[in-house]
Design an enzyme around this catalytic site. Sequence first.
Site, PDB file in Angstrom:
ATOM      1  N   GLY A  72      22.836  25.528  90.111  1.00 54.83           N
ATOM      2  CA  GLY A  72      24.170  25.484  89.501  1.00 54.83           C
ATOM      3  C   GLY A  72      24.062  25.270  87.996  1.00 54.83           C
ATOM      4  N   HIS A  73      23.229  24.300  87.600  1.00 47.82           N
ATOM      5  CA  HIS A  73      22.998  24.087  86.167  1.00 47.82           C
ATOM      6  C   HIS A  73      22.384  25.342  85.543  1.00 47.82           C
ATOM      7  CE1 HIS A  73      22.497  19.817  87.754  1.00 47.82           C
ATOM      8  NE2 HIS A  73      23.419  19.635  86.830  1.00 47.82           N
ATOM      9  N   GLN A 125      30.716   6.820  83.075  1.00 46.49           N
ATOM     10  CA  GLN A 125      31.481   7.520  84.113  1.00 46.49           C
ATOM     11  C   GLN A 125      31.144   7.048  85.516  1.00 46.49           C
ATOM     12  OE1 GLN A 125      29.822  11.394  82.716  1.00 46.49           O
ATOM     13  NE2 GLN A 125      29.785  11.955  84.869  1.00 46.49           N
ATOM     14  N   SER A 131      24.336  20.198  94.332  1.00 53.16           N
ATOM     15  CA  SER A 131      24.660  18.979  93.598  1.00 53.16           C
ATOM     16  C   SER A 131      23.395  18.145  93.507  1.00 53.16           C
ATOM     17  CB  SER A 131      25.742  18.184  94.354  1.00 53.16           C
ATOM     18  OG  SER A 131      25.803  16.856  93.862  1.00 53.16           O
TER      19      SER A 131
HETATM   20  P1  AMP Z   1      26.127  17.254  86.368  1.00 53.95           P
HETATM   21  O1  AMP Z   1      24.696  17.266  85.918  1.00 53.95           O
HETATM   22  O2  AMP Z   1      26.287  17.032  87.832  1.00 53.95           O
HETATM   23  O3  AMP Z   1      26.992  16.369  85.514  1.00 53.95           O
HETATM   24  O4  AMP Z   1      26.665  18.730  86.140  1.00 53.95           O
HETATM   25  C1  AMP Z   1      26.548  19.378  84.901  1.00 53.95           C
HETATM   26  C2  AMP Z   1      27.372  20.638  84.914  1.00 53.95           C
HETATM   27  O5  AMP Z   1      26.918  21.485  85.972  1.00 53.95           O
HETATM   28  C3  AMP Z   1      28.861  20.361  85.186  1.00 53.95           C
HETATM   29  O6  AMP Z   1      29.637  21.216  84.367  1.00 53.95           O
HETATM   30  C4  AMP Z   1      29.006  20.712  86.635  1.00 53.95           C
HETATM   31  O7  AMP Z   1      30.314  21.138  86.987  1.00 53.95           O
HETATM   32  C5  AMP Z   1      28.021  21.858  86.761  1.00 53.95           C
HETATM   33  N1  AMP Z   1      27.627  22.030  88.168  1.00 53.95           N
HETATM   34  C6  AMP Z   1      27.213  21.071  89.041  1.00 53.95           C
HETATM   35  N2  AMP Z   1      26.991  21.596  90.260  1.00 53.95           N
HETATM   36  C7  AMP Z   1      27.276  22.925  90.159  1.00 53.95           C
HETATM   37  C8  AMP Z   1      27.243  24.017  91.094  1.00 53.95           C
HETATM   38  N3  AMP Z   1      26.869  23.857  92.359  1.00 53.95           N
HETATM   39  N4  AMP Z   1      27.613  25.237  90.640  1.00 53.95           N
HETATM   40  C9  AMP Z   1      27.996  25.428  89.344  1.00 53.95           C
HETATM   41  N5  AMP Z   1      28.039  24.432  88.431  1.00 53.95           N
HETATM   42  C10 AMP Z   1      27.680  23.201  88.823  1.00 53.95           C
END
Ligand code: AMP
Length: 292
Positions: free
Chosen positions: A36-37, A61, A188
């Site tokens: 996702g990242h 947060q 995630s």
């Molecule tokens: P995080 O590291 O969880 O704070 O996420 C960093 C960025 O990656 C945020 O903009 C999230 O929305 C995005 N993100 C996390 N999981 C996914 C996913 N499965 N698909 C797309 N973007 C994601």
Amino acid sequence: MRVVETKAALRDALAAPRREGLTIGLVPTMGFLHAGHVSLLESAHAECDVVVMSLFVNPAQFGPGEDLDRYPRDRERDERMAADAGVDLIYAPPTEEVYPEGFATAVEVSGLTEVLCGDPGARGPEHFRGVTTVVAKLFNTVGPDVAYFGQKDAQQAVVIRRMAADLDFPVRIEVRPTVREDDGLALSSRNAYLEPADRERAPALHAALGAAADAAEVGAATADAIAAARRVLAEAGVEPEYLEARDAERLEPIETFNGRPVLLAIAAQVGGARLIDNVIIEPNAPGRTRGA
Ligand code: AMP
């Protein structure tokens, strides 16, 4: 790819590209990267001249009982994946660099942050205050032309768009689709907390949203779609923390599908992981759903 840990080094590294008029893309992350990242990083790489990834597990947060201390971290792997995805600069500040002694300011978006994950019974509005405060600081320190966020965190994206518009940040906000495992589970960093039996139940969130989307049509009650989703969750033994239909931009509750995009959002504790997922339902629109 360079890695910097201070605001001064970050500004230094970006001074020349900025002088040359190159476009800067920012992807904020808390690390422990997954596909996702990577999809956000690759979008930034395709669309901007310089890609900055921030890597900061933001204490502001996390609530008192939450998982700040055990949040998964793997700096070496993150650096390798970021380099492969075309990142030019990682900004990985220590906590004191972001919140030095005496730090006393917060950025708060009202209205959008007290529902869903911001409900006091969920993570509370303090969660989003922590997010908007750190993202505002990142916008100021990086000065990106474009910033990329995932639809997976739908409410966060809505709140950040609002903040950027209200505070006149000269940045374009891009929100990109949720990346999923083959069985539908949204990727995630927190999926690392799932024991095998819980990992088997976890795709129920996505399946439930699919059942709700199938039940949606203009004029139908959102309660019926939610009931269809609840049945799927119950079969998997998943109890939602919330499961709600809201206007996809204003986050107001929606009783009847009216042709406007409706955000169907869910959060549930599955074993050791609090999972969230969502779908935007556009009954009767071509393609019907997006961000799924
Ligand atoms: P995080 O590291 O969880 O704070 O996420 C960093 C960025 O990656 C945020 O903009 C999230 O929305 C995005 N993100 C996390 N999981 C996914 C996913 N499965 N698909 C797309 N973007 C994601």
